[in-house]
Write a protein that holds these residues in place. Structure first.
Motif, PDB file in Angstrom:
ATOM      1  N   ALA A 165       0.847  -1.201   0.000  1.00 21.23           N
ATOM      2  CA  ALA A 165       0.000   0.000   0.000  1.00 21.23           C
ATOM      3  C   ALA A 165       0.882   1.251   0.000  1.00 21.23           C
ATOM      4  O   ALA A 165       0.583   2.225  -0.698  1.00 21.23           O
ATOM      5  CB  ALA A 165      -0.920   0.004   1.213  1.00 21.23           C
ATOM      6  N   ASP A 166       1.979   1.218   0.756  1.00 21.93           N
ATOM      7  CA  ASP A 166       2.887   2.364   0.815  1.00 21.93           C
ATOM      8  C   ASP A 166       3.578   2.613  -0.523  1.00 21.93           C
ATOM      9  O   ASP A 166       3.930   3.736  -0.845  1.00 21.93           O
ATOM     10  CB  ASP A 166       3.945   2.161   1.917  1.00 21.93           C
ATOM     11  N   GLU A 167       3.767   1.538  -1.306  1.00 24.03           N
ATOM     12  CA  GLU A 167       4.430   1.668  -2.609  1.00 24.03           C
ATOM     13  C   GLU A 167       3.511   2.256  -3.677  1.00 24.03           C
ATOM     14  O   GLU A 167       3.981   2.784  -4.675  1.00 24.03           O
ATOM     15  CB  GLU A 167       4.919   0.293  -3.095  1.00 24.03           C
ATOM     16  N   LEU A 168       2.198   2.128  -3.470  1.00 24.83           N
ATOM     17  CA  LEU A 168       1.246   2.620  -4.476  1.00 24.83           C
ATOM     18  C   LEU A 168       1.140   4.136  -4.412  1.00 24.83           C
ATOM     19  O   LEU A 168       0.739   4.696  -3.409  1.00 24.83           O
ATOM     20  CB  LEU A 168      -0.145   2.012  -4.240  1.00 24.83           C
ATOM     21  N   LYS A 169       1.485   4.757  -5.494  1.00 27.60           N
ATOM     22  CA  LYS A 169       1.370   6.225  -5.557  1.00 27.60           C
ATOM     23  C   LYS A 169      -0.026   6.566  -6.060  1.00 27.60           C
ATOM     24  O   LYS A 169      -0.588   5.851  -6.887  1.00 27.60           O
ATOM     25  CB  LYS A 169       2.430   6.790  -6.493  1.00 27.60           C
ATOM     26  N   ASN A 170      -0.548   7.658  -5.558  1.00 31.28           N
ATOM     27  CA  ASN A 170      -1.890   8.065  -5.979  1.00 31.28           C
ATOM     28  C   ASN A 170      -1.919   8.404  -7.453  1.00 31.28           C
ATOM     29  O   ASN A 170      -1.181   9.262  -7.918  1.00 31.28           O
ATOM     30  CB  ASN A 170      -2.361   9.285  -5.175  1.00 31.28           C
ATOM     31  N   ASP A 171      -2.790   7.691  -8.162  1.00 32.41           N
ATOM     32  CA  ASP A 171      -3.032   7.955  -9.581  1.00 32.41           C
ATOM     33  C   ASP A 171      -1.778   8.172 -10.408  1.00 32.41           C
ATOM     34  O   ASP A 171      -1.712   9.076 -11.228  1.00 32.41           O
ATOM     35  CB  ASP A 171      -3.963   9.158  -9.703  1.00 32.41           C
ATOM     36  N   SER A 172      -0.783   7.340 -10.198  1.00 32.23           N
ATOM     37  CA  SER A 172       0.449   7.457 -10.968  1.00 32.23           C
ATOM     38  C   SER A 172       0.245   6.957 -12.399  1.00 32.23           C
ATOM     39  O   SER A 172       1.141   7.003 -13.211  1.00 32.23           O
ATOM     40  CB  SER A 172       1.570   6.674 -10.274  1.00 32.23           C
ATOM     41  N   LEU A 173      -0.954   6.468 -12.700  1.00 30.87           N
ATOM     42  CA  LEU A 173      -1.218   5.904 -14.014  1.00 30.87           C
ATOM     43  C   LEU A 173      -1.598   6.940 -15.064  1.00 30.87           C
ATOM     44  O   LEU A 173      -1.315   6.762 -16.236  1.00 30.87           O
ATOM     45  CB  LEU A 173      -2.337   4.847 -13.906  1.00 30.87           C
ATOM     46  N   GLY A 174      -2.267   7.999 -14.624  1.00 28.96           N
ATOM     47  CA  GLY A 174      -2.661   9.058 -15.557  1.00 28.96           C
ATOM     48  C   GLY A 174      -3.475   8.530 -16.720  1.00 28.96           C
ATOM     49  O   GLY A 174      -4.491   7.885 -16.537  1.00 28.96           O
ATOM     50  N   GLU A 175      -3.002   8.812 -17.948  1.00 23.68           N
ATOM     51  CA  GLU A 175      -3.750   8.442 -19.161  1.00 23.68           C
ATOM     52  C   GLU A 175      -3.760   6.933 -19.424  1.00 23.68           C
ATOM     53  O   GLU A 175      -4.541   6.453 -20.234  1.00 23.68           O
ATOM     54  CB  GLU A 175      -3.215   9.193 -20.374  1.00 23.68           C
ATOM     55  N   GLN A 176      -2.909   6.190 -18.749  1.00 25.49           N
ATOM     56  CA  GLN A 176      -2.887   4.737 -18.932  1.00 25.49           C
ATOM     57  C   GLN A 176      -4.079   4.063 -18.246  1.00 25.49           C
ATOM     58  O   GLN A 176      -4.348   2.893 -18.474  1.00 25.49           O
ATOM     59  CB  GLN A 176      -1.587   4.149 -18.387  1.00 25.49           C
ATOM     60  N   LYS A 177      -4.773   4.825 -17.410  1.00 27.09           N
ATOM     61  CA  LYS A 177      -5.896   4.289 -16.640  1.00 27.09           C
ATOM     62  C   LYS A 177      -6.966   3.665 -17.543  1.00 27.09           C
ATOM     63  O   LYS A 177      -7.389   2.540 -17.318  1.00 27.09           O
ATOM     64  CB  LYS A 177      -6.498   5.421 -15.805  1.00 27.09           C
ATOM     65  N   GLU A 178      -7.381   4.383 -18.586  1.00 21.98           N
ATOM     66  CA  GLU A 178      -8.429   3.886 -19.486  1.00 21.98           C
ATOM     67  C   GLU A 178      -7.959   2.651 -20.245  1.00 21.98           C
ATOM     68  O   GLU A 178      -8.719   1.710 -20.450  1.00 21.98           O
ATOM     69  CB  GLU A 178      -8.886   4.981 -20.464  1.00 21.98           C
ATOM     70  N   LEU A 179      -6.691   2.659 -20.638  1.00 22.26           N
ATOM     71  CA  LEU A 179      -6.123   1.517 -21.345  1.00 22.26           C
ATOM     72  C   LEU A 179      -6.127   0.284 -20.439  1.00 22.26           C
ATOM     73  O   LEU A 179      -6.515  -0.803 -20.857  1.00 22.26           O
ATOM     74  CB  LEU A 179      -4.693   1.843 -21.793  1.00 22.26           C
ATOM     75  N   MET A 180      -5.749   0.472 -19.170  1.00 22.55           N
ATOM     76  CA  MET A 180      -5.753  -0.641 -18.224  1.00 22.55           C
ATOM     77  C   MET A 180      -7.167  -1.180 -18.026  1.00 22.55           C
ATOM     78  O   MET A 180      -7.368  -2.387 -17.959  1.00 22.55           O
ATOM     79  CB  MET A 180      -5.150  -0.217 -16.877  1.00 22.55           C
ATOM     80  N   LYS A 181      -8.138  -0.269 -17.944  1.00 23.10           N
ATOM     81  CA  LYS A 181      -9.540  -0.705 -17.783  1.00 23.10           C
ATOM     82  C   LYS A 181      -9.948  -1.610 -18.942  1.00 23.10           C
ATOM     83  O   LYS A 181     -10.616  -2.617 -18.744  1.00 23.10           O
ATOM     84  CB  LYS A 181     -10.482   0.501 -17.710  1.00 23.10           C
ATOM     85  N   LYS A 182      -9.513  -1.246 -20.166  1.00 22.81           N
ATOM     86  CA  LYS A 182      -9.842  -2.058 -21.338  1.00 22.81           C
ATOM     87  C   LYS A 182      -9.224  -3.446 -21.212  1.00 22.81           C
ATOM     88  O   LYS A 182      -9.876  -4.449 -21.469  1.00 22.81           O
ATOM     89  CB  LYS A 182      -9.330  -1.382 -22.617  1.00 22.81           C
ATOM     90  N   PHE A 183      -7.952  -3.502 -20.833  1.00 12.65           N
ATOM     91  CA  PHE A 183      -7.262  -4.788 -20.750  1.00 12.65           C
ATOM     92  C   PHE A 183      -7.773  -5.666 -19.601  1.00 12.65           C
ATOM     93  O   PHE A 183      -7.691  -6.876 -19.657  1.00 12.65           O
ATOM     94  CB  PHE A 183      -5.752  -4.596 -20.611  1.00 12.65           C
ATOM     95  N   LEU A 184      -8.290  -5.023 -18.556  1.00  7.01           N
ATOM     96  CA  LEU A 184      -8.759  -5.777 -17.389  1.00  7.01           C
ATOM     97  C   LEU A 184     -10.240  -6.126 -17.446  1.00  7.01           C
ATOM     98  O   LEU A 184     -10.756  -6.793 -16.560  1.00  7.01           O
ATOM     99  CB  LEU A 184      -8.463  -4.979 -16.116  1.00  7.01           C
ATOM    100  N   SER A 185     -10.915  -5.671 -18.489  1.00  9.50           N
ATOM    101  CA  SER A 185     -12.375  -5.829 -18.555  1.00  9.50           C
ATOM    102  C   SER A 185     -12.841  -7.285 -18.434  1.00  9.50           C
ATOM    103  O   SER A 185     -13.911  -7.546 -17.914  1.00  9.50           O
ATOM    104  CB  SER A 185     -12.918  -5.217 -19.841  1.00  9.50           C
ATOM    105  N   LYS A 186     -12.050  -8.234 -18.920  1.00 11.89           N
ATOM    106  CA  LYS A 186     -12.471  -9.638 -18.873  1.00 11.89           C
ATOM    107  C   LYS A 186     -11.851 -10.412 -17.714  1.00 11.89           C
ATOM    108  O   LYS A 186     -12.051 -11.613 -17.589  1.00 11.89           O
ATOM    109  CB  LYS A 186     -12.136 -10.324 -20.195  1.00 11.89           C
TER     110      LYS A 186
END
Length: 170
Positions: free
Chosen positions: A64-85
């Motif tokens: 949890a300490d290693e996770l930075k807040n919203d360090s994904l930025g524009e990659q967020k939508e792309l990740m959502k697509k890849f994780l959808s299934k």
């Protein structure tokens, strides 16, 4: 006639007692295995929504300490697509009563991704192109640690890589 009414009454009372006991059993405290399974469900939901804050709440303190807040930025939508299934199905295992660590086996449904497929999809793949990708299933062992009264996932990177369809590092 009175005997019939009495029998019905006794039957009704007996039935209501049985129902009350079965409800009490359902509403009882969850065991550690059930709680840990719920943590995996929450993790997968947070992962599919790319919800960093949600993930932080269900992984051990170190991760949890290693996770930075919203360090994904524009990659967020792309990740959502890849994780959808992506999905997790419990396979086996049990967390022993009063233990502070445990392991459960899950089968993770994921897209079958290769570097070649990723390059072919390009920087901003269309959802329909991602939907054409075939899915695979990989069995992994999810590790848990108890922090306070809560079960937390202690190997989230492996779970994430598997959910993304990437080969685990052995």
């Amino acid at each position: 006639l009175n005997k019939m009414k009495m029998t019905k009454r006794i039957f009704a009372v007996a039935l209501s007692c049985v129902m009350a006991f079965s409800l009490a059993a359902c509403g009882g405290k969850k065991d550690d295995t059930s709680k840990a399974k719920d943590v995996v469900k929450k993790f997968m939901t947070a992962l599919k929504n790319v919800d960093t804050e949600g993930i932080k709440k269900i992984v051990d303190k170190k991760h949890a300490d290693e996770l930075k807040n919203d360090s994904l930025g524009e990659q967020k939508e792309l990740m959502k697509k890849f994780l959808s299934k992506s999905a997790a199905t419990f396979k086996s295992g049990e967390i022993k009563k009063d233990s502070t660590t445990g392991e459960l086996k899950f089968e993770i449904t994921h897209l079958k991704l290769t570097t070649e497929k990723m390059l072919k999809l390009g920087k901003n793949p269309k959802p329909e192109d991602i939907n054409k990708l075939e899915t695979g299933k990989t069995e992994i062992t999810v590790k848990f640690v108890k922090e306070g009264e809560e079960w937390k996932i202690s190997n989230p990177e492996e779970l994430l890589r598997t959910a993304m369809g990437m080969k685990s590092k052995k």
